[in-house]
Design a protein around this motif. Structure first.
Motif, PDB file in Angstrom:
ATOM      1  N   THR A   1       6.754 139.859  -7.069  1.00 32.66           N
ATOM      2  CA  THR A   1       5.421 140.081  -6.522  1.00 32.66           C
ATOM      3  C   THR A   1       5.334 139.487  -5.124  1.00 32.66           C
ATOM      4  O   THR A   1       5.974 138.480  -4.832  1.00 32.66           O
ATOM      5  N   PRO A   2       4.525 140.099  -4.267  1.00 34.76           N
ATOM      6  CA  PRO A   2       4.389 139.567  -2.913  1.00 34.76           C
ATOM      7  C   PRO A   2       3.841 138.153  -2.939  1.00 34.76           C
ATOM      8  O   PRO A   2       3.087 137.782  -3.828  1.00 34.76           O
ATOM      9  N   SER A   3       4.202 137.384  -1.958  1.00 33.84           N
ATOM     10  CA  SER A   3       3.723 136.025  -1.842  1.00 33.84           C
ATOM     11  C   SER A   3       3.011 135.856  -0.522  1.00 33.84           C
ATOM     12  O   SER A   3       3.037 136.753   0.320  1.00 33.84           O
ATOM     13  N   LEU A   4       2.398 134.719  -0.330  1.00 30.76           N
ATOM     14  CA  LEU A   4       1.641 134.466   0.885  1.00 30.76           C
ATOM     15  C   LEU A   4       2.496 133.713   1.890  1.00 30.76           C
ATOM     16  O   LEU A   4       3.218 132.786   1.530  1.00 30.76           O
ATOM     17  N   ASP A   5       2.357 134.093   3.156  1.00 35.56           N
ATOM     18  CA  ASP A   5       3.067 133.355   4.197  1.00 35.56           C
ATOM     19  C   ASP A   5       2.313 132.052   4.479  1.00 35.56           C
ATOM     20  O   ASP A   5       1.194 131.839   4.009  1.00 35.56           O
ATOM     21  N   LYS A   6       2.926 131.181   5.248  1.00 40.51           N
ATOM     22  CA  LYS A   6       2.356 129.860   5.501  1.00 40.51           C
ATOM     23  C   LYS A   6       1.008 129.927   6.206  1.00 40.51           C
ATOM     24  O   LYS A   6       0.112 129.140   5.921  1.00 40.51           O
ATOM     25  N   GLU A   7       0.848 130.848   7.141  1.00 46.37           N
ATOM     26  CA  GLU A   7      -0.427 130.976   7.852  1.00 46.37           C
ATOM     27  C   GLU A   7      -1.550 131.339   6.895  1.00 46.37           C
ATOM     28  O   GLU A   7      -2.653 130.800   6.980  1.00 46.37           O
ATOM     29  N   THR A   8      -1.277 132.250   5.970  1.00 48.24           N
ATOM     30  CA  THR A   8      -2.290 132.665   4.998  1.00 48.24           C
ATOM     31  C   THR A   8      -2.630 131.515   4.065  1.00 48.24           C
ATOM     32  O   THR A   8      -3.811 131.261   3.788  1.00 48.24           O
ATOM     33  N   VAL A   9      -1.621 130.791   3.590  1.00 48.34           N
ATOM     34  CA  VAL A   9      -1.856 129.652   2.710  1.00 48.34           C
ATOM     35  C   VAL A   9      -2.715 128.609   3.413  1.00 48.34           C
ATOM     36  O   VAL A   9      -3.665 128.079   2.825  1.00 48.34           O
ATOM     37  N   LYS A  10      -2.416 128.339   4.684  1.00 51.33           N
ATOM     38  CA  LYS A  10      -3.209 127.356   5.447  1.00 51.33           C
ATOM     39  C   LYS A  10      -4.661 127.803   5.539  1.00 51.33           C
ATOM     40  O   LYS A  10      -5.583 127.006   5.331  1.00 51.33           O
ATOM     41  N   ARG A  11      -4.868 129.067   5.826  1.00 49.53           N
ATOM     42  CA  ARG A  11      -6.242 129.574   5.940  1.00 49.53           C
ATOM     43  C   ARG A  11      -6.976 129.487   4.608  1.00 49.53           C
ATOM     44  O   ARG A  11      -8.160 129.141   4.554  1.00 49.53           O
ATOM     45  N   ILE A  12      -6.289 129.817   3.537  1.00 45.28           N
ATOM     46  CA  ILE A  12      -6.916 129.727   2.216  1.00 45.28           C
ATOM     47  C   ILE A  12      -7.296 128.285   1.907  1.00 45.28           C
ATOM     48  O   ILE A  12      -8.394 128.008   1.407  1.00 45.28           O
ATOM     49  N   ASN A  13      -6.411 127.356   2.230  1.00 47.88           N
ATOM     50  CA  ASN A  13      -6.729 125.943   2.016  1.00 47.88           C
ATOM     51  C   ASN A  13      -7.932 125.516   2.845  1.00 47.88           C
ATOM     52  O   ASN A  13      -8.783 124.761   2.369  1.00 47.88           O
ATOM     53  N   ASP A  14      -8.003 125.991   4.082  1.00 49.38           N
ATOM     54  CA  ASP A  14      -9.152 125.670   4.934  1.00 49.38           C
ATOM     55  C   ASP A  14     -10.444 126.249   4.348  1.00 49.38           C
ATOM     56  O   ASP A  14     -11.488 125.595   4.357  1.00 49.38           O
ATOM     57  N   ILE A  15     -10.370 127.460   3.835  1.00 47.83           N
ATOM     58  CA  ILE A  15     -11.549 128.103   3.245  1.00 47.83           C
ATOM     59  C   ILE A  15     -12.024 127.315   2.026  1.00 47.83           C
ATOM     60  O   ILE A  15     -13.229 127.144   1.821  1.00 47.83           O
ATOM     61  N   GLN A  16     -11.106 126.817   1.236  1.00 45.85           N
ATOM     62  CA  GLN A  16     -11.482 126.067   0.034  1.00 45.85           C
ATOM     63  C   GLN A  16     -12.297 124.822   0.363  1.00 45.85           C
ATOM     64  O   GLN A  16     -13.060 124.339  -0.467  1.00 45.85           O
ATOM     65  N   GLU A  17     -12.165 124.302   1.567  1.00 48.06           N
ATOM     66  CA  GLU A  17     -12.899 123.106   1.969  1.00 48.06           C
ATOM     67  C   GLU A  17     -14.313 123.421   2.468  1.00 48.06           C
ATOM     68  O   GLU A  17     -15.106 122.513   2.683  1.00 48.06           O
ATOM     69  N   MET A  18     -14.628 124.688   2.654  1.00 43.10           N
ATOM     70  CA  MET A  18     -15.939 125.072   3.179  1.00 43.10           C
ATOM     71  C   MET A  18     -17.010 125.001   2.100  1.00 43.10           C
ATOM     72  O   MET A  18     -16.724 125.093   0.910  1.00 43.10           O
ATOM     73  N   ASP A  19     -18.262 124.873   2.560  1.00 43.61           N
ATOM     74  CA  ASP A  19     -19.379 124.899   1.614  1.00 43.61           C
ATOM     75  C   ASP A  19     -19.564 126.327   1.094  1.00 43.61           C
ATOM     76  O   ASP A  19     -19.086 127.285   1.697  1.00 43.61           O
TER      77      ASP A  19
END
Length: 112
Positions: A68-86
């Motif tokens: 299955t496709p996986s996420l590149d590092k840039e996408t993972v970083k963005r997802i982590n940043d989004i998780q910190e948002m209100d």
């Protein structure tokens, strides 16, 4: 089931690199790269990390035998940043993302 050697080959070809070029990127020998790609040897954890970094993928992607496709590092970083948002900011951002995804899918559908 995709083996690590197959992923290394695929990623290397996507970059347009020779085995020698990849070897230089990670300070290894071309022969070692060949063995990894033929699944005759497994890279050490340190070498696997260097390979993943050279290709801009996560170590998880490189060593996971799933196809299955996986996420590149840039996408993972963005997802982590989004998780910190209100939650309000996330909702607005998800609405924007959903709009772009729908637009992209519509363009693809009409391009066929």
């Amino acid at each position: 089931m995709t083996k690590i050697g197959d992923k290394i080959t695929q990623l290397r070809k996507q970059k347009g690199w020779s085995q020698t070029e990849l070897a230089k990127q990670i300070s290894a020998s071309r022969e070692a790269i060949g063995k990894y790609e033929r699944n005759e040897a497994l890279p050490s954890v340190e070498t696997a990390k260097k390979i993943a970094n050279a290709f801009g993928v996560t170590l998880d992607f490189l060593v996971d035998d799933a196809t299955t496709p996986s996420l590149d590092k840039e996408t993972v970083k963005r997802i982590n940043d989004i998780q910190e948002m209100d939650s309000t900011t996330k909702t607005v951002l998800f609405n924007v993302i959903d709009t772009y995804i729908q637009h992209f899918k519509t363009k693809q559908a009409f391009a066929k």
